[in-house]
Design a protein around this motif. Structure first.
Motif: not given
Length: 812
Positions: A219-229
């Motif tokens: 989830l942290r990696a996805a937030r770095r890649e796509f943001g919080d949305d």
């Protein structure tokens, strides 16, 4: 975001959508939530190795139910499945993301770790599975220590049935109206799960901390890649853990030192039956077919379901009309209202069907459960889905041979004289040799010729794992089956195993494996002197010779080995029959029977008639030696006598002479009873006594002369013998004994009777015989063909046996 309850919104952070796996209500809610929040990426609970397989879910050839299959490359038997149905929230989220061009990522613990951990606790088949609202696809042990979140919530709500509570709260309620917050149900469920996690911790799911740590890292990696949305679709049990604030270091520490193996992942077809809890699937549901109906029915689910039920019952010749459907709908809805349910569930529908369509009986219930409640759906995957080379060859072969995998068991009749059917037979036999039982041989209800085969076919999802396991033997079915046959021949422990393998090689047409198997057979046959082993090995070898003749295979080498094996049995059998106890005699009787059958088959071909006749003559000599030696147990002497009698080798009075000797006063009663069991045992032994009064009289005379002290010893043997006869045969024998020897026929059929039998005259009454001919013709399916005049002629005197016309001979 609330740390305590896990409550989430779509502003300021990822949206956590806690679901129950395979829940249509959860699936509808997930679709509505995604439509409302429109995330930049969708994260789904599942193995990250499957990220590259997501685009295949959008192809037309992908039809659920399907499953992600992960297996260890070096040990394909260690595997795990992640099943997905049309009504699975994960599948709905994946398809929504693909339709809207949104990236999809799987965030669960990698299969490389979970399969490596499973190696320490046993395979998936040996383990229990987690609860439905947790990561239910993961398997583990220690299930008795876990809590059931749905059960706890149902109990708190006053329900004694967790399934019913979940259906009332989630599955049977439609989505909110216009302007409703689609995230509200997930917030309420997250709050409930947060309270449970505060009370029970991990609830006995001791693998969950590592799994949830990995989810947080992804989830942290996805937030770095796509943001919080972002939107996260996972088991509701995990939502509080994903909402909890932790440090990166702490999560990495939980994953440190986990074992790892090299894995491969692919899509495979799945079935509704395997989604069922009865199949042993831990995240299974009780009614996949019903849940699929709830998800796909656009409106009026009760009416549409009962219409399906009525259609099924009509197909099975139940008298069900539209009026039955209308009345059943009314009753089901009335029961739901009385019971306080938002929608009629399966309980109400079953009650309505039983009362209205089943006339108060449970007769249709099993049919409806199997065909509709569970369902018979088999998924499909695209042809370009990654598979092992062996699976690709199987798919090519079955398409060429027009064999389609089906979830329902069906019977397939093959005529080996036809090229396509012969190819189907080869494929199915090769797959069985590889341990992939797509088809199982069955007894044919039609012709018993060796050019016909009957198979029962049924494709099970687990066969995909068997295919992966068999891939170590080769990349094609032919090469893999050949390699495995050669390996089994080298490692076979007994002679019978090698002969059975030779038969399987011939059926599967493995020309390159047969020489290796034949060499192993010759080596073991030369060293094995046990008559029992030789006799056990002979039938399979003889069948192989016959299959070779039918399939056009050169079976000369097999015939030579079979003949040599039979001759060794001939030499060793008589001494092997001496001094046996009851158990040994019973075992040797089986060897006598199988050898007799094998010798009969081995001598049948026209080109081998002379050699076959010599072989049968030698076998008859062996049977005579066994039947006449007093040191041989009575069971074996009686059986040998019976086999000789059946083959016409005893001549007139031969059977009576041997029976008279066996039942003489000097023979111990138990030995004499064993002789009767060997001679007259089996289903056809009773008819022999019915049609030969002399043999029956000998048995009757011996039995009446058995001393009282010995009668209790022989009674169990006689009871076992006569219990095998049909009821009508036993009744006839009792009637013949009651009449006594004066009225019983004294000669077999064809000889002149010594005394008249009540009801039978000295000649043939043709008028009485002709009276039954119309009924006989109807039973045999024979037309009149000019026999209309075969009615009793009132002008002829009774008993006149002169021909009535020139058709008398044919009539007789």
């Amino acid at each position: 975001m609330s740390e305590r309850s896990g409550r989430t919104t779509h502003r300021g952070g990822p949206v956590l959508l806690g679901v129950r796996h395979h829940g249509p209500g959860s699936a509808r809610a997930v679709r509505a939530a995604l439509e409302q929040c429109r995330p930049a990426a969708v994260l789904i609970e599942g193995p990250p190795e499957a990220d590259e397989l997501v685009p295949l879910a959008a192809q037309e050839g992908m039809r659920p139910p399907v499953a992600l299959l992960a297996h260890v490359q070096d040990d394909p038997g260690r595997a795990a499945f992640w099943p997905l149905a049309e009504f699975s929230p994960e599948w709905v989220a994946m398809r929504w993301a693909l339709a809207h061009g949104v990236p999809v990522r799987f965030i669960d613990l990698p299969a490389a770790h979970s399969l490596a951990q499973r190696d320490d606790e046993g395979t998936a088949d040996d383990q229990e599975a987690a609860d439905e609202v947790t990561g239910g696809q993961e398997a583990r042990s220690g299930a008795e220590a876990r809590i059931d979140p749905i059960g706890v919530l149902a109990e708190a709500a006053g329900y004694d049935d967790p399934e019913r509570w979940w259906e009332d709260v989630i599955e049977h309620r439609g989505g909110g109206g216009a302007g409703a917050d689609a995230l509200a149900p997930f917030a309420a469920l997250a709050e409930a799960m947060g309270a449970l996690r505060e009370t029970y911790g991990d609830g006995g799911h001791d693998r969950d901390p590592a799994r949830e740590a990995h989810m947080r890292l992804r989830l942290r990696a996805a937030r770095r890649e796509f943001g919080d949305d972002l939107a996260v679709v996972c088991g509701a049990w995990h939502v509080p853990a994903l909402a909890r604030r932790t440090t990166l270091t702490a999560d990495r520490q939980l994953l440190k030192g986990l074992p790892k193996v090299k894995t491969a992942v692919t899509w495979v077809p799945w079935t509704h039956r395997r989604l069922s809890r009865r199949s042993g699937y831990g995240a299974g549901i009780a009614s996949p077919g019903w849940y699929g109906h709830l998800f796909s029915a656009p409106d009026r689910p009760v009416e549409r379901w009962l219409t399906k039920v009525a259609g099924l019952l009509r197909e099975e010749d139940y008298a069900v009309s539209s009026a039955h459907v209308i009345e059943a709908v009314r009753l089901a809805e009335g029961l739901a209202t009385v019971r306080g349910r938002p929608l009629a569930g399966l309980t109400e529908l079953d009650d309505a069907v039983r009362a209205v369509m089943g006339d108060g009986t449970d007769a249709p219930s099993s049919l409806i459960h199997d065909r509709l409640v569970v369902g018979e759906v088999l998924g499909e995957v695209p042809e370009d889905a990654p598979t092992v080379p062996l699976q690709q060859d199987i798919d090519r072969s079955r398409r060429t041979l027009r064999l389609k995998p089906e979830v329902l068991e069906r019977e397939l009749e093959l005529d080996l004289r036809k090229e396509t059917d012969a190819g189907r037979s080869r494929l199915l036999h090769r797959l069985r040799l590889l341990g992939i039982p797509w088809g199982e041989p069955a007894r044919s209800r039609g012709s018993t010729g060796t050019f016909r085969e009957t198979w029962r076919l049924r494709w099970e999802p687990e066969l995909a794992v068997r295919v992966a396991e068999a891939g170590i033997w080769g990349t094609t079915v032919l090469s893999a089956a050949t390699a495995k046959a050669a390996s089994e021949a080298a490692g076979a422990a007994g002679l019978a195993e090698v002969t059975a393998l030779a038969e399987r090689c011939l059926l599967a047409e493995l020309p390159d494996a047969l020489p290796v198997v034949m060499q192993a057979l010759a080596d073991r046959a030369a060293l094995d002197a046990d008559v029992g082993h030789l006799a056990q090995a002979l039938p399979a070898l003889v069948r192989s010779v016959r299959y070779g003749d039918v399939r056009g295979t050169d079976a000369a080498a097999l015939r030579e080995v079979a003949t040599g094996l039979a001759e060794r049995v001939f030499v060793g059998l008589p001494p092997a029959c001496l001094g046996l106890d009851a158990d040994g005699a019973a075992e040797m009787r089986g060897h006598l029977d199988v050898t007799h059958q094998a010798v009969g088959l081995l001598g049948r071909p026209e080109s081998e008639r002379q050699a076959g006749g010599e072989l049968r003559a030698r076998w008859a000599g062996v049977l005579r030696a066994v039947s006449e030696r007093d040191a041989v147990p009575g069971l074996l002497r009686g059986r040998a006598t019976r086999l000789l009698l059946d083959d016409g080798e005893l001549g007139d009075g031969g059977a009576e002479r041997l029976m008279g000797l066996a039942l003489s006063p000097g023979t111990p009663p138990t030995d004499a009873a064993g002789w009767i069991e060997g001679f007259a045992g089996g289903g056809d032994g009773g008819m022999l006594l019915v049609h030969d009064a002399r043999l029956l009289a000998l048995v009757d005379g011996w039995l009446t002369g058995v001393p009282d002290a010995a009668f209790t010893d022989v009674l169990p043997l006689l009871r076992r013998t006569f219990a095998e006869y049909e009821t009508g045969v036993r009744r006839t024998l009792g009637e013949l004994v009651r009449r006594g020897p004066a009225t019983a026929p004294r000669h077999p059929v064809g000889d002149a009777p010594d005394a008249a039998v009540p009801g039978f005259g000295p000649g043939l009454d043709r008028d009485r015989a002709a009276a039954v001919l119309p009924t006989l013709r109807m039973l045999l399916g024979i037309g009149q063909h000019g026999f209309d005049d075969e009615q009793p002629d009132p002008s002829r005197p009774a008993g006149d046996s002169r021909p009535a016309d020139d058709l008398t001979g044919a009539r007789t």
